[in-house]
Design a protein around this motif. Sequence first.
Motif, PDB file in Angstrom:
ATOM      1  N   GLN A 187       2.027  -6.463  -8.750  1.00  0.00           N
ATOM      2  CA  GLN A 187       1.419  -5.150  -8.903  1.00  0.00           C
ATOM      3  C   GLN A 187       0.470  -5.134 -10.095  1.00  0.00           C
ATOM      4  O   GLN A 187       0.709  -5.759 -11.122  1.00  0.00           O
ATOM      5  N   ASP A 188      -0.625  -4.407  -9.927  1.00  0.00           N
ATOM      6  CA  ASP A 188      -1.567  -4.133 -11.018  1.00  0.00           C
ATOM      7  C   ASP A 188      -2.146  -5.410 -11.626  1.00  0.00           C
ATOM      8  O   ASP A 188      -2.249  -5.539 -12.853  1.00  0.00           O
TER       9      ASP A 188
ATOM     10  N   ARG B 172      -2.113   8.324  -4.396  1.00  0.00           N
ATOM     11  CA  ARG B 172      -1.852   8.679  -2.999  1.00  0.00           C
ATOM     12  C   ARG B 172      -2.294  10.114  -2.711  1.00  0.00           C
ATOM     13  O   ARG B 172      -2.855  10.397  -1.640  1.00  0.00           O
TER      14      ARG B 172
ATOM     15  N   HIS C  26       1.800   7.213 -11.500  1.00  0.00           N
ATOM     16  CA  HIS C  26       0.391   6.858 -11.310  1.00  0.00           C
ATOM     17  C   HIS C  26       0.084   6.657  -9.835  1.00  0.00           C
ATOM     18  O   HIS C  26      -0.924   7.152  -9.318  1.00  0.00           O
ATOM     19  N   ASN C  27       0.935   5.895  -9.149  1.00  0.00           N
ATOM     20  CA  ASN C  27       0.701   5.620  -7.736  1.00  0.00           C
ATOM     21  C   ASN C  27       0.763   6.893  -6.898  1.00  0.00           C
ATOM     22  O   ASN C  27       0.026   7.033  -5.921  1.00  0.00           O
TER      23      ASN C  27
ATOM     24  N   LYS D 197      -0.620   1.170 -16.611  1.00  0.00           N
ATOM     25  CA  LYS D 197       0.666   1.392 -15.957  1.00  0.00           C
ATOM     26  C   LYS D 197       1.755   0.565 -16.618  1.00  0.00           C
ATOM     27  O   LYS D 197       1.532  -0.559 -17.054  1.00  0.00           O
TER      28      LYS D 197
ATOM     29  N   GLY E  35       1.415   1.590   0.274  1.00  0.00           N
ATOM     30  CA  GLY E  35       1.386   2.552  -0.824  1.00  0.00           C
ATOM     31  C   GLY E  35       0.011   2.826  -1.377  1.00  0.00           C
ATOM     32  O   GLY E  35      -0.315   3.969  -1.719  1.00  0.00           O
ATOM     33  N   GLN E  36      -0.831   1.782  -1.489  1.00  0.00           N
ATOM     34  CA  GLN E  36      -2.157   1.938  -2.071  1.00  0.00           C
ATOM     35  C   GLN E  36      -3.192   1.457  -1.060  1.00  0.00           C
ATOM     36  O   GLN E  36      -3.753   0.372  -1.180  1.00  0.00           O
TER      37      GLN E  36
ATOM     38  N   ARG F 221       4.618   3.767 -13.543  1.00  0.00           N
ATOM     39  CA  ARG F 221       3.882   3.217 -12.404  1.00  0.00           C
ATOM     40  C   ARG F 221       3.993   4.127 -11.182  1.00  0.00           C
ATOM     41  O   ARG F 221       3.003   4.392 -10.505  1.00  0.00           O
ATOM     42  N   GLU F 222       5.198   4.614 -10.897  1.00  0.00           N
ATOM     43  CA  GLU F 222       5.376   5.429  -9.689  1.00  0.00           C
ATOM     44  C   GLU F 222       4.600   6.735  -9.785  1.00  0.00           C
ATOM     45  O   GLU F 222       4.017   7.203  -8.799  1.00  0.00           O
TER      46      GLU F 222
END
Length: 658
Positions: free
Chosen positions: A263-264, A475, A470-471, A462, A293-294, A467-468
């Motif tokens: 991730q990231d 979304r 931000h994601n 993040k 998710g992204q 992180r969650e």
Amino acid sequence: WGVGGAESENPGMGETWQAVGLARERSVTTAEPRSWDPLVLHVSVYSSYLCSCGGIGDQDKDNPYPMSLATGFVMLFLLFYPPFPCQGFTFSGICRVTCLYGQVQVLGYTIGQGHPAQEVFSTYTHSRLTISAVHYSIPEKSKKEMKREAQALLRPHLNQDDRCSLMKNFSPLCSIVLLEQLKTSTVNFLVSHPGLSYIFVQETPTFQVNSERRALKSVGIKRERKKNGLCFTESTLSAIEELVTVSCEEVDGCPVILVCGGQDVGKSTFNRFLMNQLLNSISCVDYLECDLGQTEFTPPGCISLLNITEPVLGPPFTHQRTPQKMVYYGRPSCKNNYESYIEIIKYVFSSYKREAPLLVNTMGWVSDKGLLLLIDLIRLLSPSHVVQFSSGRSKYMPNLTPDYVDSMDGLYTKSKSRARNRGFQLAEFTESLEFADEEKESPVLFTGHKLICVHSDFAFRKTPRNRESHNKVFRDLAVLGYLSQLQPPVPKPLYPLHGLTPYQVPFNAVALRITHADVAPTHILYAVNASWVGLCKILDDVRGYAKGPVLLAQTPICDCLGFGICRGIDMEKRLYHVLTPVPPEELRDVNCLLVGAVSVPQCVFRSQCGLEGTMPYITTDYNFKLPGASERVGARESVEETRIEKVHPKPRHHRKIY
């Protein structure tokens, strides 16, 4: 969300999907020619000056994209000199970029003289974009002839005195760029919600406001430091150069490029840059989205296949596009339902025609079962190249060499020992692929891939703790970007979502399914109301039921034609009221509504302007003492996922002893 206006039927939509109220006007109007207030900005390695043909008027503090004077927009010219590698103009904000002379590059995409203007979105949610000079071949002309040609290109924009002032800095290797203020319905719709205007414009207090800052502000951009822009490592640039060469010179077939990593680490940015680089040489690129998710071009929770023909010059919420094939998985993660995830990817990948290079985006979950799932994907998709990202901040991930993938068991595929330099067949999977007639005669042989390791120094804000959140913001922005397609084109004003015309759909015309949870049949309509719904097409005929609602026992793997909001349910007439930008001719095929864990952003409900009294779907009369009640409203998720979620330990503070 009351429905206003008289009920009217649109004969072009058939009997199932009907428009309620006044029809929206979707015609694109042609704007009148605007007069410009020219400003010239000369950017060089040694100096920076601003030449203005007129003063800047008073700025409107409430308007994030102010205009100068009463004559219209401000026009900027940028001159770049390619011999200096550090040349570039890094900025934040949005603008329309036109190259009048020479060539420049934005996020890997080359904009040259005579090319159409490009809309560029340099937002604060991602790294700032840079307009960079690129080397181009100089025509066999004298400097005087080239200078005369540049003057002719500037004549429609500048008067004679300003042209003479500008041409004093002319060089045969320079590029002249026009930046115009950009207004789009997507941007207007996003910034109309409270707290989202910071995405495009952030005002910082400054003690010195010069003419350059005022000029750029009137366009809607701000000059940024180079360190805030994108910076690729040597391994990243080397990988891009190799992949572009392979894609342009491939003889035996189109390469399939799978990008993976934690991730990231910069996978999405790498994909955008690579797509833009490929579009400089070829007409289109196919893109397979496997990250739920992204997502890049669709709302979250989708697996999709797209044919990309236009450059990608912004974050995902600025370029929502219609896929060739899309299935709504319904959740931002495939945890606890891996088999359905694999089957959907098989179904979507079967539409790949092998007529263009394919870029495959994968999830950032590369540990434990996520790694095994990635091995399954490599076996099933059989990529020619695997680009594996690593970073000093990311967790350890073994190199996915062909030998490693071949010797490891995935979640659903077994390891296969094979002789050196020999391919392996996947008969059960290749039957669903579409090939040309001459390719069907010979057996399909999947050879091992080439691994390209990329080390990333991608900077991000993040952490495992935020992180969650931000994601979740990203979304929500993707959903808002999709809903912006409901708005009329500029310069028409925005319409609130509760003021737009929905479609009415009879209960017995579509089937219902909640994909992420088991809901009692008596509560199904409560779950559907005010929810984000996937508009899907199933093979079964659902018109045999008299009243409805029609409920599905299992979640089907079917085509998703788009999305919408079920903004109301009429129990007396037994109708769903669905708000969607999907064209009416495609709505004829919709016979299934899927509701997943992707929610309508809360700002949509909170910003219902023009209403008096209690806002629909918003309440303050809520008893937090009820079992299961909580003051914190988050993303929908299953109980099992909540239970297994890891809780990060609190930091320990130690007292120094002297």
